[in-house]
Design a protein around this motif. Structure first.
Motif, short mmCIF file in Angstrom:
data_model
loop_
_atom_site.label_atom_id
_atom_site.label_comp_id
_atom_site.label_asym_id
_atom_site.label_seq_id
_atom_site.Cartn_x
_atom_site.Cartn_y
_atom_site.Cartn_z
N LEU A 1 0.78 -1.34 0.06
CA LEU A 1 -0.11 0.00 -0.14
C LEU A 1 0.95 1.16 -0.01
N HIS A 2 0.51 2.38 -0.87
CA HIS A 2 1.21 3.26 -0.98
C HIS A 2 0.44 4.74 -0.73
N VAL A 3 1.09 5.49 -0.16
CA VAL A 3 0.35 6.94 -0.05
C VAL A 3 0.70 7.97 -1.43
N LEU A 4 -0.14 8.60 -1.86
CA LEU A 4 0.41 9.61 -2.96
C LEU A 4 -0.25 10.68 -2.36
N TRP A 5 0.54 11.92 -2.50
CA TRP A 5 -0.15 13.10 -2.08
C TRP A 5 0.39 14.10 -2.68
N VAL A 6 -0.16 15.44 -3.00
CA VAL A 6 0.12 16.43 -3.94
C VAL A 6 0.99 17.61 -2.90
N MET A 7 2.07 17.96 -3.49
CA MET A 7 2.86 19.06 -2.98
C MET A 7 2.78 19.88 -3.99
N GLY A 8 2.07 21.26 -4.26
CA GLY A 8 2.32 22.14 -5.03
C GLY A 8 1.65 21.64 -6.42
N GLN A 9 2.60 21.40 -7.27
CA GLN A 9 2.23 20.96 -8.70
C GLN A 9 3.01 19.72 -8.90
N ASP A 10 3.43 19.09 -7.73
CA ASP A 10 3.91 17.91 -8.16
C ASP A 10 3.21 16.96 -7.01
N VAL A 11 3.66 15.63 -7.12
CA VAL A 11 3.19 14.69 -6.30
C VAL A 11 4.48 13.92 -5.59
N ALA A 12 4.13 13.05 -4.57
CA ALA A 12 5.02 12.17 -3.88
C ALA A 12 4.52 10.96 -3.46
N THR A 13 5.09 10.07 -3.48
CA THR A 13 4.40 8.72 -3.09
C THR A 13 5.56 7.86 -2.10
N HIS A 14 5.04 7.30 -1.47
CA HIS A 14 5.82 6.36 -0.25
C HIS A 14 4.89 5.21 0.12
N VAL A 15 5.84 4.09 0.29
CA VAL A 15 5.22 2.73 0.74
C VAL A 15 4.83 2.99 2.06
N LEU A 16 3.43 2.38 2.59
CA LEU A 16 3.30 2.31 3.85
C LEU A 16 3.42 1.40 4.48
N ASP A 17 4.82 1.47 5.34
CA ASP A 17 5.28 0.11 6.24
C ASP A 17 4.82 0.59 7.60
N ALA A 18 3.91 0.17 8.14
CA ALA A 18 3.47 0.20 9.52
C ALA A 18 3.73 1.87 10.07
N PRO A 19 2.69 2.71 9.34
CA PRO A 19 2.82 4.01 9.78
C PRO A 19 2.28 4.34 11.07
N GLN A 20 2.59 5.43 11.65
CA GLN A 20 1.78 5.81 12.84
C GLN A 20 0.88 6.71 12.23
N ILE A 21 -0.69 6.46 12.70
CA ILE A 21 -1.90 7.24 12.40
C ILE A 21 -2.24 8.03 13.36
N ILE A 22 -2.30 9.50 13.10
CA ILE A 22 -2.75 10.57 13.96
C ILE A 22 -4.15 11.14 13.29
N PRO A 23 -5.26 10.67 14.01
CA PRO A 23 -6.43 11.44 13.52
C PRO A 23 -6.37 13.19 13.81
N THR A 24 -6.84 13.82 12.82
CA THR A 24 -6.86 15.52 13.14
C THR A 24 -8.12 15.59 12.84
N ASN A 25 -8.78 17.06 13.10
CA ASN A 25 -9.91 17.72 12.67
C ASN A 25 -10.03 17.50 11.03
N SER A 26 -9.07 17.60 10.52
CA SER A 26 -9.08 18.02 8.91
C SER A 26 -8.75 16.49 8.07
N GLY A 27 -8.32 15.58 8.71
CA GLY A 27 -7.97 14.29 7.98
C GLY A 27 -7.03 13.49 9.05
N LEU A 28 -6.06 13.09 8.30
CA LEU A 28 -5.06 12.26 9.15
C LEU A 28 -3.42 12.68 8.81
N VAL A 29 -2.58 12.56 9.85
CA VAL A 29 -1.18 12.76 9.77
C VAL A 29 -0.55 11.34 9.92
#
Length: 128
Positions: free
Chosen positions: A70-98
């Motif tokens: 499982l990979h996460v892909l997120w937008v950074m300005g006009q580009d994207v970054a992807t990383h493999v999700l290898d046991a990430p720590q998940i922190i819920p926030t009011n606007s989503g997740l960290v």
């Protein structure tokens, strides 16, 4: 060349760059659909073909399953970054997740998600 003239050139050049970016729309973040996310993922990860893509409603992030990972892909300005999700720590926030990743290049990823998306994404990430 006098320093004041050099300073004027620099200031005028920066203003011209800012105007050009505004005119061509490069001041707005990239918004993805599933096809764009697929293209961006494959460009960022040569040789990997996405099996499944779950887009965020904002178009700013996606969960991508490829090659059993499982990979996460997120937008950074006009580009994207992807990383493999290898046991990430998940922190819920009011606007989503960290997500806290085991990667020095991107130790924390802030994802803007709707409340129902955040719970779904948390379950999907924890399942891997």
């Amino acid at each position: 060349m006098p320093i004041w003239l050099l300073g004027a050139f620099v200031v005028v050049g920066l203003i011209a760059i800012w105007v050009a970016m505004r005119f061509y729309g490069y001041d707005k973040p990239l918004t993805l659909d599933e096809d764009a996310a697929r293209r961006e993922f494959m460009a960022d990860n040569p040789g990997l073909e996405p099996d499944d893509i779950r887009m965020a409603k904002t178009g700013q992030a996606a969960l991508v399953r490829a090659n059993g990972n499982l990979h996460v892909l997120w937008v950074m300005g006009q580009d994207v970054a992807t990383h493999v999700l290898d046991a990430p720590q998940i922190i819920p926030t009011n606007s989503g997740l960290v997500l806290t990743l085991r990667d020095f290049a991107a130790p924390r990823v802030k994802l803007e998600l709707a409340p129902d998306e955040a719970s779904t994404w948390t379950a999907l990430i924890e399942k891997t």
